[in-house]
Design a protein around this motif. Structure first.
Motif, mmCIF file in Angstrom:
data_model
loop_
_atom_site.group_PDB
_atom_site.id
_atom_site.type_symbol
_atom_site.label_atom_id
_atom_site.label_comp_id
_atom_site.label_asym_id
_atom_site.label_seq_id
_atom_site.Cartn_x
_atom_site.Cartn_y
_atom_site.Cartn_z
ATOM 1 N N ASP A 89 0.932 -1.390 0.064
ATOM 2 C CA ASP A 89 -0.051 0.057 0.052
ATOM 3 C C ASP A 89 0.796 1.230 -0.135
ATOM 4 O O ASP A 89 0.461 2.358 0.409
ATOM 5 C CB ASP A 89 -1.006 0.039 1.012
ATOM 6 C CG ASP A 89 -0.198 -0.310 2.473
ATOM 7 O OD1 ASP A 89 0.990 -0.186 2.718
ATOM 8 O OD2 ASP A 89 -0.807 -0.139 3.566
ATOM 9 N N GLY A 90 2.189 1.084 -0.531
ATOM 10 C CA GLY A 90 2.992 2.414 -0.711
ATOM 11 C C GLY A 90 4.393 2.133 -0.546
ATOM 12 O O GLY A 90 4.999 1.247 -1.109
ATOM 13 N N TYR A 91 5.157 2.595 0.388
ATOM 14 C CA TYR A 91 6.485 2.241 0.639
ATOM 15 C C TYR A 91 6.853 2.717 1.803
ATOM 16 O O TYR A 91 6.249 3.458 2.520
ATOM 17 C CB TYR A 91 7.495 2.618 -0.694
ATOM 18 C CG TYR A 91 7.811 4.398 -0.643
ATOM 19 C CD1 TYR A 91 9.035 4.657 -0.256
ATOM 20 C CD2 TYR A 91 6.915 5.165 -1.246
ATOM 21 C CE1 TYR A 91 9.344 6.115 -0.192
ATOM 22 C CE2 TYR A 91 7.050 6.543 -1.022
ATOM 23 C CZ TYR A 91 8.434 6.887 -0.679
ATOM 24 O OH TYR A 91 8.880 8.255 -0.775
ATOM 25 N N VAL A 92 8.184 2.080 2.347
ATOM 26 C CA VAL A 92 8.685 2.611 3.567
ATOM 27 C C VAL A 92 10.244 2.991 3.205
ATOM 28 O O VAL A 92 10.866 2.368 2.606
ATOM 29 C CB VAL A 92 8.857 1.182 4.574
ATOM 30 C CG1 VAL A 92 9.809 1.370 5.549
ATOM 31 C CG2 VAL A 92 7.469 0.730 4.961
ATOM 32 N N HIS A 93 10.620 4.072 3.813
ATOM 33 C CA HIS A 93 11.937 4.658 3.965
ATOM 34 C C HIS A 93 12.301 4.448 5.529
ATOM 35 O O HIS A 93 12.429 5.102 6.179
ATOM 36 C CB HIS A 93 11.831 6.173 3.595
ATOM 37 C CG HIS A 93 13.314 6.772 3.535
ATOM 38 N ND1 HIS A 93 13.324 8.272 3.210
ATOM 39 C CD2 HIS A 93 14.455 6.227 3.571
ATOM 40 C CE1 HIS A 93 14.598 8.487 3.313
ATOM 41 N NE2 HIS A 93 15.500 7.309 3.279
ATOM 42 N N GLU A 94 13.182 3.333 5.491
ATOM 43 C CA GLU A 94 14.003 3.157 6.627
ATOM 44 C C GLU A 94 15.230 3.656 6.728
ATOM 45 O O GLU A 94 16.079 3.570 5.573
ATOM 46 C CB GLU A 94 13.980 1.606 7.005
ATOM 47 C CG GLU A 94 14.396 1.063 8.207
ATOM 48 C CD GLU A 94 14.297 -0.353 8.144
ATOM 49 O OE1 GLU A 94 14.859 -0.942 9.464
ATOM 50 O OE2 GLU A 94 13.916 -1.040 7.608
ATOM 51 N N GLN A 95 15.694 4.249 7.701
ATOM 52 C CA GLN A 95 17.153 4.789 7.978
ATOM 53 C C GLN A 95 17.984 4.277 8.950
ATOM 54 O O GLN A 95 17.335 4.081 10.155
ATOM 55 C CB GLN A 95 16.959 6.508 8.035
ATOM 56 C CG GLN A 95 16.368 7.033 6.865
ATOM 57 C CD GLN A 95 15.878 8.534 7.072
ATOM 58 O OE1 GLN A 95 16.860 9.095 7.640
ATOM 59 N NE2 GLN A 95 14.642 8.914 6.596
ATOM 60 N N ASP A 96 19.131 3.916 9.017
ATOM 61 C CA ASP A 96 20.151 3.960 10.151
ATOM 62 C C ASP A 96 20.942 4.906 9.781
ATOM 63 O O ASP A 96 22.005 4.863 9.046
ATOM 64 C CB ASP A 96 20.516 2.348 10.005
ATOM 65 C CG ASP A 96 19.552 1.365 10.342
ATOM 66 O OD1 ASP A 96 19.299 1.170 11.687
ATOM 67 O OD2 ASP A 96 19.085 0.779 9.274
ATOM 68 N N ASN A 97 20.992 5.819 10.719
ATOM 69 C CA ASN A 97 21.868 7.044 10.705
ATOM 70 C C ASN A 97 22.829 7.267 11.681
ATOM 71 O O ASN A 97 22.732 6.870 12.860
ATOM 72 C CB ASN A 97 21.177 8.343 10.645
ATOM 73 C CG ASN A 97 19.755 8.361 9.453
ATOM 74 O OD1 ASN A 97 20.292 7.926 8.406
ATOM 75 N ND2 ASN A 97 18.888 8.990 9.848
#
Length: 304
Positions: free
Chosen positions: A190-198
Motif C-alpha cells: 500500500d505504498g513504501y517504507v523509507h527506513e534509515q540507520d543514521n
C-alpha cells in the motif's frame, strides 16, 4: 545435429537476454511504485552513543499528507517530486529525488555545505541506480548508488551516503556536522517504507567521530487521491517555474569538481528568494528565458 545444437543455443541466448532485460523493468516499476497520494508517518529515535556522558535527544515524530509523482522521465532517468499538503489548503514544495541508471558521476557531501564530485568505475555502476536527493530549493543534498533488489517477493534499494544535517535538526543543533545515512527504500502493498540507520558524525581534520546513532522510519501509506487534489492544482500552476529552476541547477552543477553553497546572503536565504521569484512569475505571462536568467543570477549569489 548441428542445427539442433544451434537452435538450443539460440533458445538459451533468448532466455538469457530476457533475463538481462527483466531487472531494469522491475527497477522502473519499483521506483514508480513510490508514487501516489500518501499519509506519511515520520519517526526518529537516537539509539546508541559511544560516550556515556551523551544525553539522548527526545524522539521525533511528525505526520503529513504527501503527493509523490513522476515529473520527468526519459531513458535512464526518472525525476520524482514530493509536495506536502498542509490542512487541505496549503501546499509546500518538499524534496526531490532523481534516479539515474548506471550513472558514474556523483556529488559527495563533505561538510559545511560543500560537496565534492566523485566518479564511479563503470563496472561498479553497472546495473545500479543513483538516487540524487535535493533540497526544497533544488540545491544538492546527498547522492548514492546501489542496485534495486528483487527477491522473495521483496523490492528494495539500499545505500549509505553522507549528508548535511536534516531539516528537523539543522537550526537546532551544532554538536555534529555530517549525517551518514543508510537509506533503505522498500515497496509495500500500500505504498513504501523509507527506513534509515543514521550516524551523526563530528568531522574534523582529525577524522570522523561518532556522536550518536539514530533509527528512522518513514512510512508512506496510500490514501484517497482527493486529499492531494490541491497539490496537483498547485503544481499545474507552478511547474513551469520549478522546471526552470531544476534546469538552471543542472547547468550550474555540471562538471563542477566542488560545490559550496552559502547559507545566507545579506540576511536572505536561497529558498526564500526562489519562492519570491515563483510568486512574482505567477503575476505575469510566464517567460521561461527571462525567468531562467533571474534564477541563475539568484543561485549564483549563493555559490561559494
Amino acid at each position: 545435429m548441428r542445427l539442433l545444437n544451434l537452435l538450443g543455443w539460440l533458445t538459451l541466448y533468448s532466455h538469457f537476454s530476457q533475463a538481462q532485460l527483466s531487472p531494469p523493468a522491475q527497477d522502473l516499476a519499483a521506483i514508480k511504485g513510490q508514487c501516489g497520494c500518501h499519509d506519511v508517518d515520520f519517526v526518529y529515535a537516537e539509539t546508541f552513543a559511544p560516550e556515556k556522558t551523551y544525553t539522548f535527544k527526545d524522539r521525533y515524530r511528525a505526520k503529513g499528507t504527501e503527493w509523490v509523482f513522476v515529473d520527468e522521465e526519459r531513458p535512464g532517468k526518472i525525476v520524482i517530486q514530493h509536495l506536502l499538503v498542509v490542512g487541505d489548503t496549503m501546499v509546500i514544495k518538499h524534496w526531490r529525488e532523481d534516479w539515474l541508471f548506471e550513472n558514474t558521476s556523483l556529488l559527495k557531501f563533505d561538510q559545511n555545505a560543500t560537496w565534492k564530485r566523485v566518479s564511479l568505475p563503470p563496472t561498479q555502476a553497472k546495473g545500479q541506480w543513483t538516487q540524487k536527493v535535493f533540497e526544497v530549493d533544488d540545491s544538492p543534498r546527498y547522492e548514492g548508488s546501489a542496485t534495486w533488489i528483487h527477491a522473495d517477493g521483496r523490492h528494495f534499494w539500499e545505500n549509505t551516503a553522507d549528508a548535511p544535517l536534516p531539516r528537523r535538526e539543522y537550526t537546532k543543533r551544532s554538536d555534529y556536522n555530517v549525517l551518514r545515512r543508510t537509506n533503505h527504500h522498500e515497496i509495500t502493498a500500500d505504498g513504501y517504507v523509507h527506513e534509515q540507520d543514521n550516524d551523526k558524525i563530528i568531522r574534523s581534520e582529525a577524522g570522523d567521530q561518532l556522536l550518536v546513532s539514530e533509527k528512522g522510519l518513514n512510512t508512506y501509506k496510500r490514501t484517497d487521491e482527493a486529499k492531494c487534489r490541491v497539490a496537483k492544482e498547485w503544481w499545474q500552476k507552478n511547474r513551469a517555474y520549478w522546471a526552470d529552476v531544476r534546469a538552471v541547477w543542472d547547468e550550474v552543477l555540471a562538471n563542477r569538481p566542488t560545490v559550496g553553497i552559502r547559507g545566507q546572503v545579506k540576511g536572505n536565504v536561497l529558498g526564500r528568494e526562489l519562492d519570491e521569484l515563483a510568486t512574482a512569475s505567477l503575476k505575469t505571462n510566464y517567460n521561461s528565458a527571462a525567468s531562467r536568467q533571474l534564477i541563475r543570477q539568484t543561485i549564483e549569489k549563493y555559490l561559494k
